[in-house]
Design an enzyme around this catalytic site. Structure first.
Site, PDB file in Angstrom:
ATOM      1  N   TRP A 102       0.831  -1.215   0.000  1.00  0.00           N
ATOM      2  CA  TRP A 102       0.000   0.000   0.000  1.00  0.00           C
ATOM      3  C   TRP A 102       0.854   1.249   0.000  1.00  0.00           C
ATOM      4  CZ3 TRP A 102      -4.368  -0.920  -1.956  1.00  0.00           C
ATOM      5  CH2 TRP A 102      -5.050  -2.101  -1.691  1.00  0.00           C
ATOM      6  N   ASP A 172      -1.708   6.345   6.619  1.00  0.00           N
ATOM      7  CA  ASP A 172      -2.733   5.442   6.091  1.00  0.00           C
ATOM      8  C   ASP A 172      -2.934   4.377   7.168  1.00  0.00           C
ATOM      9  OD1 ASP A 172      -4.277   3.531   4.866  1.00  0.00           O
ATOM     10  OD2 ASP A 172      -2.892   3.155   3.198  1.00  0.00           O
ATOM     11  N   LYS A 196     -12.215  -2.445   6.729  1.00  0.00           N
ATOM     12  CA  LYS A 196     -11.446  -3.375   7.539  1.00  0.00           C
ATOM     13  C   LYS A 196     -11.854  -3.283   9.009  1.00  0.00           C
ATOM     14  CE  LYS A 196      -8.425  -3.445   3.833  1.00  0.00           C
ATOM     15  NZ  LYS A 196      -7.786  -2.480   2.941  1.00  0.00           N
TER      16      LYS A 196
HETATM   17  C1  LIG Z   1      -7.206  -1.921   1.924  1.00  0.00           C
HETATM   18  C2  LIG Z   1      -6.165  -0.877   2.033  1.00  0.00           C
HETATM   19  C3  LIG Z   1      -6.083   0.202   1.139  1.00  0.00           C
HETATM   20  C4  LIG Z   1      -7.000   0.331  -0.055  1.00  0.00           C
HETATM   21  O1  LIG Z   1      -8.284   0.629   0.366  1.00  0.00           O
HETATM   22  P1  LIG Z   1      -9.471   0.911  -0.654  1.00  0.00           P
HETATM   23  O2  LIG Z   1     -10.512   1.480   0.262  1.00  0.00           O
HETATM   24  O3  LIG Z   1      -9.854  -0.392  -1.271  1.00  0.00           O
HETATM   25  O4  LIG Z   1      -9.008   1.883  -1.668  1.00  0.00           O
HETATM   26  C5  LIG Z   1      -5.109   1.144   1.346  1.00  0.00           C
HETATM   27  N1  LIG Z   1      -4.250   1.052   2.375  1.00  0.00           N
HETATM   28  C6  LIG Z   1      -4.300   0.039   3.260  1.00  0.00           C
HETATM   29  C7  LIG Z   1      -3.314  -0.005   4.382  1.00  0.00           C
HETATM   30  C8  LIG Z   1      -5.247  -0.963   3.108  1.00  0.00           C
HETATM   31  O5  LIG Z   1      -5.301  -1.977   3.983  1.00  0.00           O
END
Ligand SMILES: *Cc1c(COP(=O)(O)O)cnc(C)c1O
Length: 361
Positions: A102, A172, A196
């Protein structure tokens, strides 16, 4: 409650209590004679939901006045672009710490708007750890420093955030948001896709220090400006109402679990049960992450062969445990054990690990 033990990586398990509440309210929301999805997003009822979600999120993550929470669309992946769009001035430099897939995507988007500087990368080691000390080379005056608190695919997490200087810090936190206490006020911006740890897909939460908005670029499309959504309390246009409604219920559920302190205690035990089974297997299971960087949300490991991994997944599924295949880019096994996954589910999986190793080791 669901009839399977759900270890999906995202979208992922939601609290059973929340799903039941949604079920009772979905046709007729609290005696209104219609569902929430049929109401105006500018109704008093929805305004109250969004205000409560913001208040509870700030309380749970532990920030005071000076921060705002907005609920937007586009997933965390859109944030990879909107962060540099808003905060990387033309010709400016932003520092990125890359500890997995990511983070790679985040820095890649930033190249479209300015000059991201790769301040640290643990790619050489196969993304098994977070960087420490001298492995981090910050630039002189970055517009911001970006990190990924938990790399969902590799299963690598900062147990503590390193010293990263005085530049605004951006995180993030899609896959470990509100899973443990953090010093959130060190960050100027935190973003997370909801699917998540916070709710269903379709809504993204952004926590932002209000004073940082004053330095944002102005030539950004209206919908992609953070200030648009802050000024309008996430009601500039029609927000993802159903997702925000469920997210609000998940935050209330989390508060009932004792907030992040309460859930962190359980999350520690969950992760300990699985890493314990890995470490007790005399090398049958090989954890991907180095112990000091092990994720308490995504437990990633390999078996002695791909054939055994296939067998493991089949037998786990037969025993009611699903979602355990590693990400297609890395293979192996990944158990995602977000807030809504219970301790019992993790213990059941841990004893399955022990049994499988005993039979096949
Ligand atoms: C799942 C995830 C993303 C991407 O998320 P989307 O909402 O599908 O764009 C980005 N960063 C991390 C750390 C993730 O776990």
């Amino acid at each position: 409650m669901s009839s399977v033990l759900n270890f999906n990586a995202g979208p992922a398990a939601l609290p059973g209590e929340v799903l039941h509440r949604v079920q009772t309210e979905v046709v007729d929301y609290q005696g209104q004679g219609m569902s929430l999805m049929e109401m105006s997003h500018r109704s008093k009822i929805f305004e109250a939901i969004i205000a409560r979600a913001e208040t509870n999120f700030k309380r749970l993550i532990g920030v005071g006045d000076g921060y705002r929470v907005i609920f937007v669309q586009g997933g965390a992946s859109t944030q990879f672009a909107t962060v540099p769009m808003n905060f990387l001035p033309p010709g400016g430099v932003a520092d990125y710490l890359v500890t997995g897939t990511w983070g790679e995507k985040a820095i890649e988007e930033a190249t479209l708007f300015g000059q991201p500087h790769l301040a640290a990368s643990t790619k050489e080691s196969g993304y098994r750890k977070v960087p420490v000390g001298s492995e981090i080379a910050l630039s002189a005056n970055p517009a911001y420093v970006h990190l990924t608190s938990n790399e969902t695919i590799q299963g690598v997490q900062y147990h503590e955030f390193p010293d990263l200087g005085d530049a605004p810090l951006v995180g993030d936190m899609s896959s470990d948001i509100l899973s443990r206490p953090i010093d959130a006020e060190r960050f100027s911006l935190i973003y997370a896709g909801a699917q998540k740890n916070l709710g269903p897909s379709g809504v993204t939460v952004v926590l932002i220090r209000e004073s940082w908005l004053e330095s944002a670029n102005s030539r950004v499309p209206t919908m992609l400006r953070y200030s648009t959504h802050v000024k309008n309390n996430s009601l500039y246009n029609t927000p993802p109402m159903f997702g925000i409604y469920i997210l609000d219920l998940v935050l209330q559920w989390l508060a009932e679990q004792g907030g992040v302190l309460g859930i962190a205690r359980i999350n520690e035990m969950k992760a300990a049960s699985l890493y314990g089974a890995i470490d007790a297997s005399a090398g049958f299971y090989r954890g991907h992450a180095e112990p000091g960087s092990r994720s308490k949300m995504n437990v990633t490991f390999r078996l002695p062969s791909e054939e055994l991994e296939k067998q493991f997944l089949i037998q786990a599924q037969d025993a009611g445990m699903i979602g355990l295949a590693g990400h297609r880019s890395v293979g192996g096994i990944r158990a995602s054990i977000y807030n809504a996954v219970g301790l019992e589910a993790c213990r059941t999986l841990a004893s399955f690990l022990a049994d499988f190793a005993a039979k096949n080791g």
